[in-house]
Design an enzyme around this catalytic site. Structure first.
Site, PDB file in Angstrom:
ATOM      1  N   ASN A  11       0.897  -0.994  -0.020  1.00 60.08           N
ATOM      2  CA  ASN A  11       0.093   0.002  -0.057  1.00 60.08           C
ATOM      3  C   ASN A  11       0.878   1.174   0.011  1.00 60.08           C
ATOM      4  O   ASN A  11       1.473   1.648   1.122  1.00 60.08           O
ATOM      5  CB  ASN A  11      -0.883  -0.061   1.294  1.00 60.08           C
ATOM      6  N   ARG A  93      -2.757  -1.895  -3.335  1.00 57.10           N
ATOM      7  CA  ARG A  93      -3.774  -1.169  -3.445  1.00 57.10           C
ATOM      8  C   ARG A  93      -3.786  -0.102  -4.284  1.00 57.10           C
ATOM      9  O   ARG A  93      -2.797   0.582  -4.179  1.00 57.10           O
ATOM     10  CB  ARG A  93      -3.802  -0.617  -1.741  1.00 57.10           C
ATOM     11  N   HIS A 182     -12.506   3.133  -0.270  1.00 59.04           N
ATOM     12  CA  HIS A 182     -12.655   2.082   1.067  1.00 59.04           C
ATOM     13  C   HIS A 182     -13.501   0.971   0.476  1.00 59.04           C
ATOM     14  O   HIS A 182     -13.967   0.291   1.252  1.00 59.04           O
ATOM     15  CB  HIS A 182     -13.422   2.879   2.034  1.00 59.04           C
ATOM     16  N   ARG A 243     -11.138  15.774   7.052  1.00 58.10           N
ATOM     17  CA  ARG A 243     -11.802  16.192   5.638  1.00 58.10           C
ATOM     18  C   ARG A 243     -13.088  16.885   6.352  1.00 58.10           C
ATOM     19  O   ARG A 243     -13.993  16.033   7.278  1.00 58.10           O
ATOM     20  CB  ARG A 243     -12.089  15.004   5.060  1.00 58.10           C
ATOM     21  N   MET A 285     -10.202  10.442  17.949  1.00 57.79           N
ATOM     22  CA  MET A 285     -11.393  10.432  18.556  1.00 57.79           C
ATOM     23  C   MET A 285     -10.838  10.289  20.145  1.00 57.79           C
ATOM     24  O   MET A 285     -11.812  10.649  20.759  1.00 57.79           O
ATOM     25  CB  MET A 285     -12.258   9.574  17.832  1.00 57.79           C
ATOM     26  N   ARG A 286      -9.937   9.380  20.184  1.00 60.16           N
ATOM     27  CA  ARG A 286      -9.647   9.296  21.835  1.00 60.16           C
ATOM     28  C   ARG A 286      -9.589  10.536  22.586  1.00 60.16           C
ATOM     29  O   ARG A 286      -9.935  10.527  23.562  1.00 60.16           O
ATOM     30  CB  ARG A 286      -8.488   8.554  22.071  1.00 60.16           C
ATOM     31  N   GLU A 386      -8.252  -4.841   5.133  1.00 57.57           N
ATOM     32  CA  GLU A 386      -8.012  -4.661   3.693  1.00 57.57           C
ATOM     33  C   GLU A 386      -6.851  -5.656   3.232  1.00 57.57           C
ATOM     34  O   GLU A 386      -6.877  -5.764   2.036  1.00 57.57           O
ATOM     35  CB  GLU A 386      -8.002  -3.045   3.575  1.00 57.57           C
TER      36      GLU A 386
HETATM   37  P1  ADP Z   1      -6.786   5.103   8.924  1.00 64.88           P
HETATM   38  O1  ADP Z   1      -7.937   5.546   8.035  1.00 64.88           O
HETATM   39  O2  ADP Z   1      -5.635   5.885   8.973  1.00 64.88           O
HETATM   40  O3  ADP Z   1      -6.520   3.527   8.367  1.00 64.88           O
HETATM   41  P2  ADP Z   1      -7.594   3.604  11.359  1.00 64.88           P
HETATM   42  O4  ADP Z   1      -8.604   2.948  10.775  1.00 64.88           O
HETATM   43  O5  ADP Z   1      -6.435   3.336  11.952  1.00 64.88           O
HETATM   44  O6  ADP Z   1      -7.318   5.068  10.132  1.00 64.88           O
HETATM   45  O7  ADP Z   1      -8.471   4.674  12.408  1.00 64.88           O
HETATM   46  C1  ADP Z   1      -7.565   5.853  13.030  1.00 64.88           C
HETATM   47  C2  ADP Z   1      -8.436   6.658  14.111  1.00 64.88           C
HETATM   48  O8  ADP Z   1      -8.961   5.833  14.903  1.00 64.88           O
HETATM   49  C3  ADP Z   1      -7.669   7.490  15.021  1.00 64.88           C
HETATM   50  O9  ADP Z   1      -7.299   8.632  14.384  1.00 64.88           O
HETATM   51  C4  ADP Z   1      -8.618   7.551  16.156  1.00 64.88           C
HETATM   52  O10 ADP Z   1      -9.443   8.779  15.932  1.00 64.88           O
HETATM   53  C5  ADP Z   1      -9.407   6.495  16.199  1.00 64.88           C
HETATM   54  N1  ADP Z   1      -9.038   5.440  17.129  1.00 64.88           N
HETATM   55  C6  ADP Z   1      -7.861   4.642  17.309  1.00 64.88           C
HETATM   56  N2  ADP Z   1      -8.033   3.831  18.651  1.00 64.88           N
HETATM   57  C7  ADP Z   1      -9.115   4.563  19.264  1.00 64.88           C
HETATM   58  C8  ADP Z   1      -9.764   4.308  20.509  1.00 64.88           C
HETATM   59  N3  ADP Z   1      -9.146   2.948  21.267  1.00 64.88           N
HETATM   60  N4  ADP Z   1     -10.715   4.867  20.821  1.00 64.88           N
HETATM   61  C9  ADP Z   1     -11.336   5.954  19.879  1.00 64.88           C
HETATM   62  N5  ADP Z   1     -10.785   6.068  18.801  1.00 64.88           N
HETATM   63  C10 ADP Z   1      -9.754   5.338  18.556  1.00 64.88           C
END
Ligand code: ADP
Length: 402
Positions: A11, A93, A182, A243, A285-286, A386
């Protein structure tokens, strides 16, 4: 035909390459890793072999060629090098497949040229994907290189869902339509949801919510995508990490004419400085949930705006599908953020959508149901994969071709 049973999945991003070497007999990872900051002085390669400790290399990787060469050396050091006869194919990808590539495709010069012709509709992604293919081809010219497209799963959208209501001639001339992204994840998760429920994907209607840093929703009827929230580019739809998702296109004219921003500045604003980040200064989001708990109003507003948009898509896709059997949450936020899942589904019992707070609070890396027995719609958390999906599609194509 190759008798190999391994697939290397690549990727390639603009300054990074993620990779996984997958044994197709059991889907296990023989190695996984990431090269980041390619082209910058402080490059980094993190390589994790199966069962072994991860190895980190800090050095400059001038280009993708140098990065992939180092990856090849790491794999060789583990005894699973690219020259191994066990390697059946390299799966790539590729973000944008346009109208032509609606299935995994064996790459030859003509296919590569066509992917290149799609660069104007995917300027941020396809160039890096092309580089990845070229570099991998140079390393193993004899090996099948297979492109798996992010847009492919959405190619089944009916014309009325794929069209924007703009002048048809203008749209067609510039290939402006809704492609969706996606797709590999939506495909994998919709099928994995059917497997979790012990149902045939062909008889299941699912709303898939892929909530990562980028985020998108899709409506999948009997295994076939009928609508998705991203459009010509990955900017449309849900509120994302950086975004905006849906905005009135008039916002662009306004910011340009009244605000004096250039088109490039607006592009940067909507793609990289909006979404959760734009609303509260954080895109994780955390962090947003933590701040929100502490009473931070901006973080609370970001959370509420994110959830409100998500609920609109759940309701919209409910109407599109007519009958919904399952809602699947996936990717970083979808798999981990119980409060987002709770808020997105709260008060929807009239629609047959309920979530059990205790099941929702369970932390697990496994696919799992979070709705109570009586919920007409099964709500589930289904981790996406993926890379495995790309490997499976590439492997299937190699065998079909053989
Ligand atoms: P990408 O789109 O880069 O593949 P991911 O699917 O790995 O992203 O998601 C990344 C996002 O997931 C982080 O920016 C975060 O907001 C969220 N995230 C990851 N772990 C947690 C968690 N334990 N609780 C809440 N949100 C989380």
């Amino acid at each position: 035909m190759s008798t190999g049973t391994r697939v290397l999945v690549l990727n390639a991003g603009s300054s990074s390459v993620k990779y996984q070497l997958i044994e197709m007999l059991d889907g296990s990872r023989l190695a996984a890793g990431l090269v980041e900051r390619i082209g910058e002085p402080n490059g980094r390669l993190v390589h994790t072999p199966r069962g072994g400790p991860r190895r980190e290399t800090l050095q400059t990787f001038p280009d993708h060629g140098a990065a992939l060469k180092s990856v090849a050396e790491e794999l060789a050091a583990d005894g699973v090098g690219l020259d191994s006869p066990e390697l059946a194919a390299i799966g790539h990808r590729v973000v944008h497949g346009g109208l032509r590539f609606t299935a995994p495709t064996l790459v030859d010069d003509e296919v590569l040229a066509e992917i290149r012709r799609l660069v104007p509709v995917a300027p941020l992604h396809n160039p890096a994907n092309i580089t990845g293919i070229e570099v991998a081809r140079a390393l193993r010219p004899d090996l099948p290189q297979i492109a798996v497209f992010d847009t492919a799963f959405h190619a089944t959208m009916p014309e009325y869902a794929a069209r924007y209501a703009i002048d048809r001639a203008v749209a067609d001339e510039h290939r402006v339509r809704r492609y969706g992204f996606h797709g590999t994840s939506h495909q994998y998760v919709s099928r994995a949801t059917a497997a979790l429920l012990g149902r045939d994907p062909a008889e299941l209607n699912v709303i898939v919510l892929h909530l990562g840093n980028g985020a998108s929703a899709s409506a999948v009827a009997g295994g076939v995508c009928v609508d998705t929230s991203m459009g010509l580019t990955p900017l449309e739809g849900l509120v994302m990490g950086t975004r905006s998702g849906d905005v009135d296109p008039g916002v662009v004219f306004h910011l340009h004419r009244v605000g004096g921003l250039t088109i490039d500045q607006i592009d940067d604003l909507l793609n990289r400085r909006s979404g959760l980040l734009g609303l509260c200064g954080d895109n994780d989001m955390r962090e947003i949930m933590r701040r929100s708990e502490e009473g931070d109003a901006a973080a609370r507003l970001a959370f509420d705006t994110y959830v409100h948009r998500l609920r609109k898509y759940i309701g919209g896709y409910y109407a599109v599908l007519g009958r919904v059997d399952a809602i699947a949450f996936t990717a970083g936020v979808g798999e981990n953020a119980a409060p987002v899942r709770a808020a997105a589904t709260a008060g929807l019992d009239q629609l047959g959508i309920s979530v059990d707070p205790e099941l929702n609070a369970v932390r697990s890396g496994e696919a799992r149901v979070i709705s109570p027995e009586y919920s007409r719609v099964t709500v589930a958390v289904v981790p996406t994969d993926e890379e495995l999906e790309i490997a499976q599609q590439a492997f299937a194509l190699v065998h079909a071709a053989g």
